[in-house]
Design an enzyme around this catalytic site. Structure first.
Site, PDB file in Angstrom:
ATOM      1  N   GLY A   1       6.403   5.058   8.403  1.00 23.52           N
ATOM      2  CA  GLY A   1       5.579   6.258   8.389  1.00 23.52           C
ATOM      3  C   GLY A   1       5.668   6.983   9.705  1.00 23.52           C
ATOM      4  CB  SER A   2       3.555   9.656  11.049  1.00 23.82           C
ATOM      5  OG  SER A   2       2.307   9.013  10.927  1.00 23.82           O
TER       6      SER A   2
ATOM      7  CD  GLU B   1       9.611  12.709  11.836  1.00 29.64           C
ATOM      8  OE1 GLU B   1       8.444  12.329  12.042  1.00 29.64           O
ATOM      9  OE2 GLU B   1      10.351  12.167  11.019  1.00 29.64           O
TER      10      GLU B   1
ATOM     11  CB  VAL C   1       0.033   6.175  10.941  1.00 26.19           C
ATOM     12  CG1 VAL C   1      -0.553   4.978  10.196  1.00 26.19           C
ATOM     13  CG2 VAL C   1      -0.717   7.446  10.538  1.00 26.19           C
ATOM     14  N   GLY C   2       1.912   4.685  13.243  1.00 24.74           N
ATOM     15  CA  GLY C   2       2.583   3.479  13.752  1.00 24.74           C
ATOM     16  C   GLY C   2       1.867   2.916  14.971  1.00 24.74           C
TER      17      GLY C   2
ATOM     18  CE  LYS D   1      -1.935   3.049   1.971  1.00 27.80           C
ATOM     19  NZ  LYS D   1      -1.865   4.475   1.534  1.00 27.80           N
TER      20      LYS D   1
ATOM     21  CD  GLU E   1      12.774   0.689   9.736  1.00 26.46           C
ATOM     22  OE1 GLU E   1      13.267   1.709  10.246  1.00 26.46           O
ATOM     23  OE2 GLU E   1      13.405  -0.368   9.575  1.00 26.46           O
TER      24      GLU E   1
ATOM     25  CB  CYS F   1      12.659   8.832   8.672  1.00 28.53           C
ATOM     26  SG  CYS F   1      13.745   7.778   7.709  1.00 28.53           S
TER      27      CYS F   1
HETATM   28  P1  NAD Z   1       1.967   8.551   7.445  1.00 30.99           P
HETATM   29  O1  NAD Z   1       2.115   7.812   8.718  1.00 30.99           O
HETATM   30  O2  NAD Z   1       0.966   9.624   7.352  1.00 30.99           O
HETATM   31  O3  NAD Z   1       1.638   7.555   6.253  1.00 30.99           O
HETATM   32  C1  NAD Z   1       2.443   6.418   5.998  1.00 30.99           C
HETATM   33  C2  NAD Z   1       1.605   5.386   5.281  1.00 30.99           C
HETATM   34  O4  NAD Z   1       0.585   4.927   6.187  1.00 30.99           O
HETATM   35  C3  NAD Z   1       0.869   5.914   4.044  1.00 30.99           C
HETATM   36  O5  NAD Z   1       0.854   4.915   3.054  1.00 30.99           O
HETATM   37  C4  NAD Z   1      -0.528   6.164   4.578  1.00 30.99           C
HETATM   38  O6  NAD Z   1      -1.528   6.105   3.579  1.00 30.99           O
HETATM   39  C5  NAD Z   1      -0.679   5.009   5.557  1.00 30.99           C
HETATM   40  N1  NAD Z   1      -1.698   5.200   6.593  1.00 30.99           N
HETATM   41  C6  NAD Z   1      -2.171   6.364   7.106  1.00 30.99           C
HETATM   42  N2  NAD Z   1      -3.124   6.117   8.023  1.00 30.99           N
HETATM   43  C7  NAD Z   1      -3.260   4.775   8.102  1.00 30.99           C
HETATM   44  C8  NAD Z   1      -4.068   3.901   8.877  1.00 30.99           C
HETATM   45  N3  NAD Z   1      -4.956   4.363   9.771  1.00 30.99           N
HETATM   46  N4  NAD Z   1      -3.919   2.570   8.716  1.00 30.99           N
HETATM   47  C9  NAD Z   1      -3.020   2.078   7.840  1.00 30.99           C
HETATM   48  N5  NAD Z   1      -2.237   2.850   7.061  1.00 30.99           N
HETATM   49  C10 NAD Z   1      -2.346   4.189   7.198  1.00 30.99           C
HETATM   50  O7  NAD Z   1       3.446   9.081   7.095  1.00 30.99           O
HETATM   51  P2  NAD Z   1       3.877   9.966   5.867  1.00 30.99           P
HETATM   52  O8  NAD Z   1       3.396  11.356   6.124  1.00 30.99           O
HETATM   53  O9  NAD Z   1       3.520   9.298   4.591  1.00 30.99           O
HETATM   54  O10 NAD Z   1       5.474   9.894   6.000  1.00 30.99           O
HETATM   55  C11 NAD Z   1       6.183  10.698   6.859  1.00 30.99           C
HETATM   56  C12 NAD Z   1       6.538   9.958   8.128  1.00 30.99           C
HETATM   57  O11 NAD Z   1       7.204   8.742   7.814  1.00 30.99           O
HETATM   58  C13 NAD Z   1       7.513  10.727   8.983  1.00 30.99           C
HETATM   59  O12 NAD Z   1       7.148  10.616  10.337  1.00 30.99           O
HETATM   60  C14 NAD Z   1       8.840  10.024   8.724  1.00 30.99           C
HETATM   61  O13 NAD Z   1       9.799  10.180   9.716  1.00 30.99           O
HETATM   62  C15 NAD Z   1       8.398   8.623   8.562  1.00 30.99           C
HETATM   63  N6  NAD Z   1       9.400   7.845   7.830  1.00 30.99           N
HETATM   64  C16 NAD Z   1      10.164   6.941   8.508  1.00 30.99           C
HETATM   65  C17 NAD Z   1      11.158   6.224   7.841  1.00 30.99           C
HETATM   66  C18 NAD Z   1      12.022   5.221   8.564  1.00 30.99           C
HETATM   67  O14 NAD Z   1      12.603   4.380   7.912  1.00 30.99           O
HETATM   68  N7  NAD Z   1      12.147   5.261   9.876  1.00 30.99           N
HETATM   69  C19 NAD Z   1      11.346   6.427   6.471  1.00 30.99           C
HETATM   70  C20 NAD Z   1      10.554   7.353   5.824  1.00 30.99           C
HETATM   71  C21 NAD Z   1       9.566   8.049   6.515  1.00 30.99           C
END
Ligand code: NAD
Length: 476
Positions: A224-225, A379, A228-229, A171, A246, A280
């Site tokens: 991701g964030s 962040e 959401v994690g 996804k 991550e 990130c």
């Molecule tokens: P996000 O958490 O908003 O979205 C990440 C993914 O999760 C997207 O595909 C989104 O559609 C999906 N998502 C959102 N809500 C969801 C839910 N309720 N259930 C399941 N999936 C859902 O993050 P973003 O804004 O796309 O990316 C930025 C964040 O990602 C920052 O916090 C950044 O630090 C982090 N990030 C971490 C790494 C790492 O390796 N540690 C790498 C890149 C980005």
């Protein structure tokens, strides 16, 4: 119009709905993706399961490796096309988009070679027993990917999962799907069987949630964030599904007075402006030893003023941010800084050619940021560097560890004993001494501690996360 990619076929969502694709350089829509739902996820999970139970598990590890290598070659042959897609979709300057496509090819090359090197052990036990372990794939793995480095994160996550013998349902972020749909097509051309890689696009709270909840998903890799994690962790806990998280960071660059500043300055700048600070592992805090604080701020300030921001295709130092809400987020942090009296030392320049409708933000250097201020704690995910001074090594460690994150740290000093002490004392998943990798190479295990997440991707280590260990004890 872009379609989902399930069982090696391009398929429209059963919802009949789409979402616009926006070019961050001018804020205008130029394509559409599918706004999928839980029925699309179900179809993708079924395709992945059939592939896992059938052709994928019937391959030897070496044969699997050859297919991943064929995909790596395909990606290399299509570097320019993939880079152009990601550039338009994510607003990446040309150099960055090409680097991301090259990293994607390299991930598949690395994991192609790793397939037939992953093995278990024989274990000493009681007399009369033979005991050994097998590393087995989870089965069907779910991959939820953010928008900042779609190709790179797909490479490290899906590459590792396939190498370990899993089949994948992916996804992508609703803001960055185009390159990944194309990579899945290239995988089919490279000979991967239908169902090995499936791409389902749409909103996180709809299709991402459906993926995380699906009982046919055996492992979730989420990048991701942190917020959401947390949701993913809670959803996965319902059925005890293993998760790799991550998440974000607030990574420090720690600069001692004996550092080689000529070497440090360009790296410190790049670590915060690369990808517009939407990384990130961005080095978003710079901690400077007191005797060199003012002098180094001056030099960093001069470098910031020389930075140019503009449309992705102009290939300047910085492109646009991903979307308007991200731009607004950065503005909110900057107005907080102003309201708190935090000095703005210097900023770069948005070029005249940048359309007003694009999502631009000049890089900003802030000084004397209090350790508990949100500029030093959260962040920003934009090109904003927060500087603060420290008086000695203990103070540097205290500041470095004073956030809820622990992803990457950079330490700049010529003192070898201090290098090792700092590497030990800083709480983070990676420490770079006299260099900074912003995530580092394909070969290097990557991941966080504390709210930066857990589990490791990249390198050989990732394969342990994408497998489960079975112990076999034979009495004979
Ligand atoms: P996000 O958490 O908003 O979205 C990440 C993914 O999760 C997207 O595909 C989104 O559609 C999906 N998502 C959102 N809500 C969801 C839910 N309720 N259930 C399941 N999936 C859902 O993050 P973003 O804004 O796309 O990316 C930025 C964040 O990602 C920052 O916090 C950044 O630090 C982090 N990030 C971490 C790494 C790492 O390796 N540690 C790498 C890149 C980005």
């Amino acid at each position: 119009m872009q379609l989902n990619f399930i069982d090696n076929s391009a398929i429209a969502s059963l919802s009949g709905r789409t979402l616009p694709v926006i070019d961050p350089s001018d804020g205008q829509p130029f394509d559409e993706i599918q706004r999928s739902n839980e029925r699309d996820i179900d179809a993708a999970v079924r395709a992945a399961r059939e592939c896992f139970d059938g052709p994928w598990s019937a391959l030897s590890a070496a044969e699997r490796g050859r297919l991943l290598m064929a995909l790596s070659v395909k990606i290399s042959e299509h570097t320019e096309e993939l880079a152009a897609l990601e550039q338009r979709d994510c607003g990446k300057p040309t150099k960055q988009a090409r680097a991301d496509a090259a990293a994607l090819a390299r991930y598949f090359e690395f994991y192609a070679g790793a397939c037939d090197k992953l093995h278990g052990e024989t274990l000493p036990y009681q007399p009369g027993y033979s005991v050994f372990t097998w590393r087995e794939p989870h089965g069907v793995t779910g991959h939820i990917i953010p928008w900042n480095y779609p190709m790179q994160i797909f490479g490290r996550s899906v590459g590792g999962a396939l190498a370990a013998g899993n089949c994948c349902v992916v996804k992508p972020s609703e803001d960055a799907c185009l390159s990944l749909i194309r990579v899945a097509q290239l995988a089919a051309e490279a000979g991967l069987p239908g169902g090995a890689i499936n791409i389902v696009t749409g909103y996180g709270h709809e299709v991402g949630d459906a993926l995380a909840r699906h009982p046919g998903i055996d492992h979730i890799s989420f990048t991701g964030s942190p917020s959401v994690g947390t949701i993913i962790q809670q959803v996965a806990a319902e059925r005890h599904c293993p998760v790799t998280l991550e998440l974000g960071g607030k990574s420090p660059q720690i600069i001692f007075a004996d550092a080689d500043l000529d070497a440090a300055i360009p790296v410190v700048i790049n670590a915060i402006v690369q990808n517009g600070g939407q990384t990130c592992s961005a080095g978003s805090r710079v901690l400077i030893e007191q005797p060199i604080y003012e002098g180094l701020l001056d030099r960093l300030g001069q470098a910031f003023e020389a930075l140019r921001v503009g449309p992705a295709a102009m290939d300047l130092d910085v492109g646009p941010l991903i979307r308007q809400t991200q731009q607004q987020r950065v503005w909110d942090f900057l107005s907080d800084a102003q309201a708190s009296g935090i000095p703005l030392v210097a900023q770069g320049v948005v070029v005249e050619e940048a359309p007003e409708s694009g999502f631009y933000q000049a890089p900003v250097l802030l000084a004397d940021v209090p350790v508990m201020h949100r500029l030093a704690q959260e962040e920003v995910f934009g090109p904003v560097l927060s500087a603060m001074s420290f008086k000695d090594e203990d103070h540097a460690v205290e500041l470095a560890n004073a956030t809820r994150f622990g992803l990457v740290a950079g330490v700049w000093t010529q003192n070898g004993a201090r290098q090792l002490r700092m590497a030990r004392r800083v709480r983070s998943g990676q420490v770079f001494i006299n260099n900074y990798g912003a995530g580092g190479g394909v070969e290097l295990p990557f991941g966080g501690v504390k709210s930066s997440g857990y589990g490791r991707e990249k390198g050989f280590e990732a394969l342990y996360g994408f497998t489960t260990l079975k112990t076999v004890a034979i009495k004979a």
